[in-house]
Design a protein around this motif. Structure first.
Motif, PDB file in Angstrom:
ATOM      1  N   VAL A 243       1.094  -0.871   0.049  1.00 32.03           N
ATOM      2  CA  VAL A 243      -0.057  -0.031   0.106  1.00 32.03           C
ATOM      3  C   VAL A 243       0.861   1.366  -0.128  1.00 32.03           C
ATOM      4  CG1 VAL A 243      -1.699   1.280   1.159  1.00 32.03           C
ATOM      5  CG2 VAL A 243      -1.592  -0.740   0.923  1.00 32.03           C
ATOM      6  N   TRP A 244       1.647   1.260   0.532  1.00 35.41           N
ATOM      7  CA  TRP A 244       2.546   2.844   0.476  1.00 35.41           C
ATOM      8  C   TRP A 244       3.430   2.725  -0.490  1.00 35.41           C
ATOM      9  CZ3 TRP A 244       8.514   2.654   2.067  1.00 35.41           C
ATOM     10  CH2 TRP A 244       9.067   3.818   2.152  1.00 35.41           C
TER      11      TRP A 244
ATOM     12  N   GLY B 165       0.812   3.553  -3.391  1.00 36.43           N
ATOM     13  CA  GLY B 165      -0.170   5.237  -3.130  1.00 36.43           C
ATOM     14  C   GLY B 165       1.202   6.008  -3.466  1.00 36.43           C
TER      15      GLY B 165
ATOM     16  N   ALA C 212       1.368   6.017  -7.593  1.00 40.42           N
ATOM     17  CA  ALA C 212      -0.208   6.532  -7.219  1.00 40.42           C
ATOM     18  C   ALA C 212       0.226   7.887  -7.770  1.00 40.42           C
ATOM     19  CB  ALA C 212      -1.810   5.833  -7.329  1.00 40.42           C
ATOM     20  N   LEU C 213       0.550   8.756  -6.673  1.00 38.21           N
ATOM     21  CA  LEU C 213       0.432   9.915  -6.378  1.00 38.21           C
ATOM     22  C   LEU C 213       1.792  10.658  -7.227  1.00 38.21           C
ATOM     23  CD1 LEU C 213       0.478   9.457  -2.327  1.00 38.21           C
ATOM     24  CD2 LEU C 213      -1.249  11.432  -3.837  1.00 38.21           C
TER      25      LEU C 213
ATOM     26  N   ALA D  86       3.447  13.420  -2.667  1.00 38.91           N
ATOM     27  CA  ALA D  86       3.971  12.487  -2.451  1.00 38.91           C
ATOM     28  C   ALA D  86       4.939  12.379  -1.324  1.00 38.91           C
ATOM     29  CB  ALA D  86       4.189  11.283  -3.555  1.00 38.91           C
TER      30      ALA D  86
ATOM     31  N   TRP E  50       3.549  11.813   1.986  1.00 42.20           N
ATOM     32  CA  TRP E  50       2.755  10.456   1.997  1.00 42.20           C
ATOM     33  C   TRP E  50       3.824   9.453   2.562  1.00 42.20           C
ATOM     34  CZ3 TRP E  50      -1.181   7.284   1.988  1.00 42.20           C
ATOM     35  CH2 TRP E  50      -0.917   5.572   1.746  1.00 42.20           C
TER      36      TRP E  50
ATOM     37  N   PHE F 222       3.326   8.253   6.250  1.00 39.09           N
ATOM     38  CA  PHE F 222       2.236   6.380   6.322  1.00 39.09           C
ATOM     39  C   PHE F 222       3.200   6.089   7.159  1.00 39.09           C
ATOM     40  CE2 PHE F 222       1.851   2.373   4.578  1.00 39.09           C
ATOM     41  CZ  PHE F 222       0.368   2.295   4.719  1.00 39.09           C
TER      42      PHE F 222
END
Length: 525
Positions: free
Chosen positions: A369-370, A373, A376-377, A387, A390, A394
């Motif tokens: 997920v990290w 994510g 995607a950013l 990002a 993030w 995170f």
């Protein structure tokens, strides 16, 4: 080849030295008789050698003659005349070998200049040539003939001025060759079909292509070799730093890798060095571990028997400190997020299995997920600044969530201990969440504390290790249950379960509306 500088002769002698060191050197001549005549106007030396061919050198009336032929002029009473007379004075007392060695070591005065220096050098060379016997044939030994093939003169210079390592390789490659040797230096050897080469062939720094026959050995140093189909080498094929393009011919003497032993010794030496380095590193590590755990012999070894006690007490103090720090964090969680903590604790208490499954799944999905994510950013220009936030936040949020869930589980454990009736839990107030959190933390680390205390005793290492394992398993599942409960309740913001009375729970299980169930009960009455 044109050879104005004498490179051919020099190379021939050099190859003879490395290939035939015992038989090909010109030997000093044996003196069987000598006569020395020294006067005011004359200083003459006459030598008779074995096999005839005598030598006469005379300094007479300002003229130097060798076997009656004029060599040059000298100044009577000058430096050259004085040096020659001094040489004759030493020659009077010497015979044969010592006499020849003394005369070979003699050199004219270095202060001479001009024509006098040229005459002195000519005299020195004449003595050298006369006192050494010529080789029986072209240098290489009795009956041995070395033939240098045409090639660039610069190649001869590079060979003669090259490293001694290369000359030693050539020496090993040429050892024991036949009586006739042809040498190719930075030149290619091409023996076409039907052609016969008598004697051995040596190729240095070139390529050899053989389709015919070589009646002797073929030696290739620092080059390449190709033996075509139908080719014949009656001797050995010797290779040194040489690439074999193809070998489909006949080599009657076999193929010899001159440097094979040297490479084997190099590999063996390299492995020996590696082994010694590894052993040294291991010894250093063992010494460091010994010093760290047992002390040294210069003072600390006295405390070695008490180190287990120190380590055990230190472990207990460490666990107490951890409980205090986590207790303070729990008090902060109660003060600022008490309702959220209570909701997470309730979910963990009501559905521990579901919370554990969700916690384990969330733990395995953390890294994917990290990364997904962040990707995607990053792919969107707008998401790049997000990002940057993030990536560090995170992992921090995950740590906070795991710690928050662990405190919620500790709260449940403290409430259970308070209801257990143990005497040492009388101080725990169920109405005070801080008390229950601290009591639960003590219960969760109790296995570690007992392990530290047991480690003080000798012969209880297995029990201590078992307690550490139990404490580790308990801590792992406490974190997973708490983390799963945090995920299920969205951090304590959504109730996963709501309290129901028995009638409401029955109606919900039967799929009936509670009001309809009440009406049905009334009609039955």
């Amino acid at each position: 080849m044109r050879d104005p500088s004498g490179f051919i002769r020099l190379l021939t002698v050099a190859l003879a030295l490395v290939a035939f060191p015992a038989d090909g050197l010109a030997q000093v001549r044996e003196v069987v008789a000598k006569q020395v005549s020294v006067g005011a106007d004359e200083a003459t030396l006459e030598l008779d050698f074995t096999g005839g061919d005598p030598l006469e050198v005379a300094f007479r009336d300002g003229t130097i003659t060798v076997d009656g032929a004029e060599l040059g002029m000298f100044e009577p009473g000058g430096e050259l005349d004085a040096a020659w007379r001094a040489l004759l004075g030493q020659a009077v007392a010497l015979e044969n070998g010592p006499l020849v060695d003394m005369m070979l070591d003699w050199s004219p005065p270095s202060a001479l200049t001009g024509e006098a220096a040229e005459v002195a050098d000519a005299l020195d060379r004449t003595l050298e040539e006369a006192l050494r016997s010529p080789a029986a044939s072209t240098p290489g030994g009795d009956g041995v003939s070395i033939s240098i093939q045409n090639g660039p003169e610069s190649a001869l210079r590079r060979l003669l001025l090259g490293s001694m390592a290369r000359l030693s390789v050539i020496e090993e490659a040429l050892a024991g060759l036949g009586p006739e040797v042809s040498v190719y230096i930075e030149e290619d050897l091409d023996v076409p079909t039907g052609e016969i080469v008598e004697g051995s062939a040596v190729v240095i720094g070139g390529s050899a292509r053989v389709a015919g026959e070589i009646r002797g050995d073929l030696v290739v140093v620092d080059g390449s070799v190709a033996l075509d189909e139908g080719s014949v080498v009656t001797g050995e094929l010797r290779l040194a730093n040489t690439r074999v393009l193809h070998n489909v011919g006949v080599v009657e003497g076999g193929v010899v890798d001159v440097l094979e032993d040297e490479r084997s010794e190099t590999v063996e030496l390299r492995e020996q060095i590696r082994s010694e380095v590894r052993d040294e590193i291991r010894r250093d590590l063992r010494d460091e571990i010994r010093l760290a755990t047992r002390g040294t012999d210069d003072g600390f070894s006295f405390f070695a028997p008490f180190q287990s006690v120190v380590r055990g007490i230190g472990g207990v103090i460490e666990k107490v400190f951890i409980v205090l720090v986590l207790g303070l964090l729990g008090a902060g969680a109660v003060a600022f997020a008490g309702d959220n903590l209570e909701l997470v604790a309730e979910t963990a208490r009501r559905a521990p299995g579901r919370a554990t499954a969700v916690g384990l799944a969330g733990t395995f999905l953390l890294i994917p997920v990290w990364i997904l994510g962040a990707v995607a950013l990053v792919v969107s220009i707008v998401g790049i600044p997000v990002a940057l936030v993030w990536l560090p936040l995170f992992p921090a949020a995950v740590v906070v969530a795991g710690l928050f869930g662990y405190l919620a589980v500790a709260k449940n454990a403290g409430e259970w201990l308070a209801d257990s009736g143990y005497a040492w839990t009388d101080w725990v107030r169920v109405s005070n969440p801080v008390h229950t959190i601290i009591a639960g933390l003590i219960g969760l680390v109790l296995a570690f504390v007992i392990a530290d205390m047991v480690s003080i005793l000798p012969f209880f290492g297995f029990l201590s290790g078992l307690l550490v394992f139990v404490g580790g398993v308990l801590t792992f599942f406490a974190i997973q249950v708490g983390f799963g409960a945090v995920i299920l309740t969205r951090g304590g913001r959504r109730r996963e379960y709501r309290a129901m009375d028995p009638d409401e729970a029955w109606a919900s299980a039967m799929g009936m509306d509670p009001d309809e169930d009440d009406a049905r009960r009334s009609s039955d009455v």
